[in-house]
Design an enzyme around this catalytic site. Structure first.
Site, PDB file in Angstrom:
ATOM      1  N   ASP A   1       0.819  -1.203   0.000  1.00 29.70           N
ATOM      2  CA  ASP A   1       0.000   0.000   0.000  1.00 29.70           C
ATOM      3  C   ASP A   1       0.857   1.258   0.000  1.00 29.70           C
ATOM      4  O   ASP A   1       0.464   2.288  -0.549  1.00 29.70           O
ATOM      5  CB  ASP A   1      -0.925  -0.025   1.219  1.00 29.70           C
ATOM      6  CG  ASP A   1      -2.020   1.014   1.153  1.00 29.70           C
ATOM      7  OD1 ASP A   1      -2.265   1.557   0.070  1.00 29.70           O
ATOM      8  OD2 ASP A   1      -2.651   1.267   2.188  1.00 29.70           O
TER       9      ASP A   1
ATOM     10  N   HIS B   1      -5.839   5.987   7.439  1.00 27.35           N
ATOM     11  CA  HIS B   1      -4.971   6.984   6.817  1.00 27.35           C
ATOM     12  C   HIS B   1      -5.012   8.241   7.682  1.00 27.35           C
ATOM     13  O   HIS B   1      -5.961   8.455   8.440  1.00 27.35           O
ATOM     14  CB  HIS B   1      -5.443   7.287   5.395  1.00 27.35           C
ATOM     15  CG  HIS B   1      -5.154   6.183   4.436  1.00 27.35           C
ATOM     16  ND1 HIS B   1      -4.783   6.398   3.131  1.00 27.35           N
ATOM     17  CD2 HIS B   1      -5.175   4.842   4.581  1.00 27.35           C
ATOM     18  CE1 HIS B   1      -4.595   5.244   2.509  1.00 27.35           C
ATOM     19  NE2 HIS B   1      -4.834   4.282   3.380  1.00 27.35           N
TER      20      HIS B   1
ATOM     21  N   CYS C   1      -4.271   5.816  -1.674  1.00 26.21           N
ATOM     22  CA  CYS C   1      -4.928   5.115  -2.773  1.00 26.21           C
ATOM     23  C   CYS C   1      -4.786   5.898  -4.072  1.00 26.21           C
ATOM     24  O   CYS C   1      -5.095   7.092  -4.116  1.00 26.21           O
ATOM     25  CB  CYS C   1      -6.401   4.907  -2.457  1.00 26.21           C
ATOM     26  SG  CYS C   1      -7.304   4.056  -3.770  1.00 26.21           S
TER      27      CYS C   1
END
Length: 320
Positions: free
Chosen positions: A24, A217, A248
């Protein structure tokens, strides 16, 4: 970390941290991070005491070029019996590659928001779930487990509020597919402590069937406050990214994950054992900065541990 401080009433004694930085964190970097650099970063995190990793994703190299070396990165650690290695898979082709590469578990993901699911994987949620059923059949007898991630679990950048029932329905579908680990993903940093408590309580009936993990986040500066809320509800599994890497690539204004070293600092200073060395995580965060060639947003890597002493000669003395 040394001796733990007394625990906070209601908090768990221990927590499990899954490091997602190699996947990620790196997936959105504009310059390809080499395979040896990825391996060195993961090794530094192992040396710091972390044992759960989302190592990579088996996705189209055209869609996510940073992950084009997925099999090579995974092969460097597949013989580590003390590490649990997972990979994100979007479809059957990715699942076949992940199983061949020797993952311990495959992470399947869908969004609580229909709009984000269409933008993120170009499928409806119903189509995603049908594909997951096929992957579950493929995984039978292989020893590879399935984990489910729910993106936009706390809000959608396109739709706004996400109905808590949509999150519950998706979690139930995951349990029906045999998943024993479900992550609520704060894809765009829209979580708040109140929303965390609401969703955790709404999923309480599933807690006996599947481990619940939280993934935040820090887009709006409350990532660790959301962790604190999760701890207050007894949640023991969290995902984070070294140095605060990540964001993202399929949503506007996305910024990094909660930094692993910041998360460990909060937990250990709250009496929650993580098994990780904060000093070595700080070194790993500095390595991550060198690997990506820019400053990362983690705070503890800059300030150091709470009791890190400085010499009096290192600062000037006030005059007057």
């Amino acid at each position: 970390m040394g001796t733990l401080v007394p625990g906070i009433p209601g908090f768990p004694d221990r927590a499990v941290i899954t490091e997602v930085g190699p996947r990620d964190g790196l997936q959105s970097e504009p310059v390809f991070v080499s395979t040896p650099e990825k391996i060195a970063l993961i090794q530094s995190l192992l040396d710091a005491g972390l044992r759960h990793f989302e190592v990579t994703s088996f996705v189209s190299p055209r869609a996510v070029p940073q992950m084009r070396d997925a099999a090579e990165v995974l092969s460097a650690f597949r013989d580590r019996k003390d590490a649990h290695l997972t990979a994100l898979v979007p479809n059957m082709r990715g699942a076949e590659a992940a199983i061949e590469a020797g993952v311990d578990a495959m992470v399947l993901f869908a969004s609580a928001s229909e709009s984000h699911n269409l933008k993120n994987v170009n499928r409806s949620r119903a189509q995603s779930l049908r594909g997951f059923a096929d992957i579950a059949k493929l995984a039978e007898g292989t020893g590879v487990k399935l984990q489910g991630a729910i993106a936009t679990a706390f809000g959608c950048p396109f739709e706004g509020e996400v109905d808590v029932q949509a999150v519950v329905d998706l979690a139930c579908a995951y349990v029906d597919l045999g998943m024993d680990y479900i992550t609520l993903g704060d894809t765009t940093g829209m979580a708040t402590p109140a929303l965390v408590i609401q969703r955790v309580q709404a999923l309480r009936h599933l807690r006996g069937e599947a481990a619940l993990a939280l993934h935040f986040h820090n887009t709006r500066g409350v990532g660790l406050a959301c962790v604190y809320a999760g701890l207050s509800q007894g949640v023991t599994h969290y995902e984070s990214s070294i140095g605060g890497l990540g964001g993202c690539p399929f949503v506007p204004r996305a910024t990094g994950n909660v930094a692993t070293e910041d998360l460990v600092y909060l937990m250990e200073e709250s009496g929650v054992s993580t098994g990780a060395s904060l000093d070595l995580l700080i070194e790993a965060a500095k390595l991550a900065e060198r690997v990506v060639g820019r400053e990362l947003p983690g705070q503890v890597m800059k300030a150091g541990p709470r009791l890190a002493a400085a010499s009096m000669d290192s600062v000037r003395t006030a005059n007057g």
